[in-house]
Design a protein around this motif. Structure first.
Motif, PDB file in Angstrom:
ATOM      1  N   LEU A 312       0.838  -1.207   0.000  1.00 44.66           N
ATOM      2  CA  LEU A 312       0.000   0.000   0.000  1.00 44.66           C
ATOM      3  C   LEU A 312       0.869   1.252   0.000  1.00 44.66           C
ATOM      4  N   THR A 313       1.944   1.223   0.781  1.00 40.39           N
ATOM      5  CA  THR A 313       2.788   2.418   0.843  1.00 40.39           C
ATOM      6  C   THR A 313       3.560   2.592  -0.462  1.00 40.39           C
ATOM      7  N   ARG A 314       3.943   1.475  -1.092  1.00 43.96           N
ATOM      8  CA  ARG A 314       4.616   1.599  -2.400  1.00 43.96           C
ATOM      9  C   ARG A 314       3.671   2.241  -3.409  1.00 43.96           C
ATOM     10  N   GLN A 315       2.424   1.772  -3.347  1.00 43.59           N
ATOM     11  CA  GLN A 315       1.395   2.291  -4.248  1.00 43.59           C
ATOM     12  C   GLN A 315       1.184   3.794  -4.014  1.00 43.59           C
ATOM     13  N   ALA A 316       1.115   4.194  -2.754  1.00 43.12           N
ATOM     14  CA  ALA A 316       0.897   5.609  -2.429  1.00 43.12           C
ATOM     15  C   ALA A 316       2.068   6.454  -2.924  1.00 43.12           C
ATOM     16  N   LEU A 317       3.271   5.931  -2.755  1.00 43.37           N
ATOM     17  CA  LEU A 317       4.461   6.668  -3.170  1.00 43.37           C
ATOM     18  C   LEU A 317       4.501   6.808  -4.693  1.00 43.37           C
ATOM     19  N   GLN A 318       4.108   5.751  -5.389  1.00 44.98           N
ATOM     20  CA  GLN A 318       4.076   5.809  -6.852  1.00 44.98           C
ATOM     21  C   GLN A 318       3.004   6.782  -7.342  1.00 44.98           C
ATOM     22  N   SER A 319       1.855   6.774  -6.678  1.00 46.40           N
ATOM     23  CA  SER A 319       0.792   7.713  -7.069  1.00 46.40           C
ATOM     24  C   SER A 319       1.247   9.141  -6.847  1.00 46.40           C
ATOM     25  N   GLY A 320       2.001   9.367  -5.772  1.00 44.36           N
ATOM     26  CA  GLY A 320       2.547  10.689  -5.492  1.00 44.36           C
ATOM     27  C   GLY A 320       1.491  11.669  -5.022  1.00 44.36           C
ATOM     28  N   GLY A 321       1.798  12.956  -5.091  1.00 42.55           N
ATOM     29  CA  GLY A 321       0.889  13.999  -4.636  1.00 42.55           C
ATOM     30  C   GLY A 321       0.455  13.749  -3.215  1.00 42.55           C
ATOM     31  N   SER A 322      -0.860  13.816  -2.983  1.00 41.49           N
ATOM     32  CA  SER A 322      -1.353  13.689  -1.618  1.00 41.49           C
ATOM     33  C   SER A 322      -1.672  12.246  -1.240  1.00 41.49           C
ATOM     34  N   ALA A 323      -1.354  11.265  -2.102  1.00 42.97           N
ATOM     35  CA  ALA A 323      -1.664   9.873  -1.753  1.00 42.97           C
ATOM     36  C   ALA A 323      -0.983   9.441  -0.430  1.00 42.97           C
ATOM     37  N   VAL A 359     -10.514   7.976  -1.542  1.00 45.63           N
ATOM     38  CA  VAL A 359     -10.335   9.429  -1.414  1.00 45.63           C
ATOM     39  C   VAL A 359      -9.402   9.891  -2.534  1.00 45.63           C
ATOM     40  N   PRO A 360      -9.885  10.795  -3.392  1.00 45.34           N
ATOM     41  CA  PRO A 360      -9.051  11.205  -4.533  1.00 45.34           C
ATOM     42  C   PRO A 360      -7.816  11.989  -4.075  1.00 45.34           C
ATOM     43  N   SER A 361      -6.680  11.667  -4.679  1.00 50.67           N
ATOM     44  CA  SER A 361      -5.469  12.415  -4.336  1.00 50.67           C
ATOM     45  C   SER A 361      -5.248  13.503  -5.375  1.00 50.67           C
ATOM     46  N   GLY A 362      -4.461  14.493  -4.992  1.00 52.89           N
ATOM     47  CA  GLY A 362      -4.174  15.602  -5.904  1.00 52.89           C
ATOM     48  C   GLY A 362      -2.771  16.102  -5.663  1.00 52.89           C
ATOM     49  N   PRO A 363      -2.404  17.192  -6.332  1.00 56.98           N
ATOM     50  CA  PRO A 363      -1.058  17.722  -6.127  1.00 56.98           C
ATOM     51  C   PRO A 363      -0.885  18.258  -4.705  1.00 56.98           C
ATOM     52  N   LEU A 364       0.363  18.250  -4.236  1.00 60.75           N
ATOM     53  CA  LEU A 364       0.641  18.654  -2.856  1.00 60.75           C
ATOM     54  C   LEU A 364       1.534  19.890  -2.883  1.00 60.75           C
ATOM     55  N   GLY A 365       0.920  21.032  -3.073  1.00 59.93           N
ATOM     56  CA  GLY A 365       1.727  22.246  -3.152  1.00 59.93           C
ATOM     57  C   GLY A 365       1.988  22.828  -1.789  1.00 59.93           C
TER      58      GLY A 365
END
Ligand code: NAD
Ligand code: MG
Length: 403
Positions: A312-323, A359-365
């Motif tokens: 799950l954490t690999r997936q979140a890191l690959q998705s990037g942004g706010s994942a 929960v949709p992720s988006g860019p993390l500015g």
């Protein structure tokens, strides 16, 4: 670079496991480490005791209801007392050379950022702040000339053997993991484990949240994200290796086939000392490593079926942004629910997985984007835990925002 003769220190989360180990070390060399500020959430007795014994200039308690008691305990000492979320951020902003960021959870993000934006040396234990806002924290550190020294034992190990002058020669980063208390348990047996069993870590003595994270291996997943941001290494180059003895704290392998590792007994005072004395070293009372007595070091590949948190954490890191922000927030809510007996052990990772996928992720500015993703994930996870308990949803949501 040499270590200055004195280094003024602030400890955020001084009453926790890492906080107390930090206090233990600086109390041994009070002239070398004068204390600016100490902060804690609710343990006012211990906070006051620490502030008095270290002669801190400021003590801050998160829970505002405890301010009168803090004042009373510090009466006549000349130590300033303050309370509340803002006061903790202000404590981080005070002119200390080194800030130990040892608050648990995303609650540590804003105080950590305050220290980073001041260009301080930040000894970072609070991995969740990097997981939920890694790009932001690293960008601000570069912008303001802050030095981030990892205290998490694995990252501290990597920090000690990583060739920062030639990062392109790094082939892989190998994060070791003890495997936690349920390393050999079947999925069926994991279903019924209690919080007390999850907290009883076989090797390390730590706070409740990170102990549960170690049991699900979410801790290693969070550390994977942490390592990726700290050392600018892509997810694909980070490996996780189960090593139950926790003697090798992590390794870096290089293009020529060399593998460099840092070893030691499992005592957080060693990585904390590395940060406190950086770029020098200081003595600690940590037990010396006796490899002949240990005799055997063993290694295993992690079981991704029993410990889905790693993927799950690999997936979140690959998705990037706010994942990663979403993953972290859902995990905090789920661990809290598990510790309070509201969900079972296996529900923790399930809730994280469902929240991450819904929960949709988006860019993390900016920080606002972190708050938004964090809040949305907390609401969704709370709803999964109990769809009927609206009160609970609101409470968790408020806590998420009230940092
Ligand atoms: P802990 O629960 O023992 O201590 C947490 C500290 O933070 C306490 O001082 C508490 O008062 C304070 N705190 C809690 N909630 C707060 C809030 N909302 N606002 C302000 N302060 C708050 O935790 P710990 O085990 O010391 O871990 C601290 C951090 O270090 C975590 O991020 C953890 O992942 C990381 N870490 C810990 C260890 C370890 O050995 N304990 C090892 C590696 C990394
Ligand atoms: Mg660790």
């Amino acid at each position: 670079l040499t270590t200055p003769a004195t280094r003024r220190v602030t400890i955020l989360g001084s009453t926790g496991s890492v906080g107390c180990s930090t206090v233990d070390l600086i109390a041994r060399e009070p002239e070398r480490f004068p204390v600016e500020a100490l902060t804690a959430q609710s343990n006012v007795t211990l906070l006051a005791e620490q502030a008095l014994s270290l002669k801190a200039r400021l003590a801050v308690i998160g829970d505002e209801a405890l301010l009168p008691e803090l004042r009373q305990r510090l009466a006549g000492s000349g130590i300033e007392a303050a309370a509340g979320v803002e006061a903790i951020v202000e404590a981080a902003d005070r002119p200390a050379d080194l800030v130990m960021a040892a608050i648990v959870g995303a609650a540590g993000l804003e105080p950590t950022l305050a220290a980073v934006r001041r260009g301080a040396i930040v000894a970072l234990a609070n991995k969740e702040s990097l997981v939920c806002a890694g790009p932001l924290v690293m960008r601000e550190a570069a912008l303001h000339g802050a030095t981030i020294l990892p205290v998490d034992s694995e990252h501290n190990a990597i920090f000690q053997v990583f060739d920062f002058d030639a990062p392109e020669t790094v082939d892989r980063v190998i994060l070791t993991a003890s495997g936690g208390p349920f390393r050999t348990l079947s999925l069926g047996d994991m279903r019924d484990v209690t919080p007390a069993q999850a907290i009883a870590h076989p090797v390390w003595s730590m706070g409740a949240k990170i102990s549960v994270d170690s049991a699900t291996l979410m801790n290693k997943g969070l550390e994977l994200i942490e390592a990726s941001f700290l050392f600018s290494v892509p997810e694909a180059k980070i490996e996780v290796l189960i090593h139950p003895q926790s003697v090798i704290h992590s390794m870096v392998s290089y293009v020529d086939g060399s593998v460099l590792a840092q070893l030691g007994t499992p005592d957080m005072r060693t990585p904390i000392a590395v940060a406190l004395a950086w770029p020098g070293r200081m003595p600690t009372p940590a037990a010396r490593l006796d490899l002949a007595a240990i005799a055997k070091l063993t290694f295993e590949v992690p079981d991704f079926a029993r410990f889905p948190a790693l993927n799950l954490t690999r997936q979140a890191l690959q998705s990037g942004g706010s994942a990663p922000t979403i993953l972290n927030a859902a995990n905090e809510v789920a661990v809290d629910a598990f510790l309070n007996g509201r969900i079972g052990f296996l529900d923790i990772t399930r809730i994280v997985e469902q929240t991450l996928s819904r929960v949709p992720s988006g860019p993390l500015g900016e920080l606002a984007a972190v708050h938004e993703a964090d809040g949305a994930a907390r609401r969704y996870a709370a709803h999964l835990i109990d769809p009927t308990d609206d009160d609970r949803v609101v409470r968790v949501q408020t806590r998420g925002r009230n940092r």
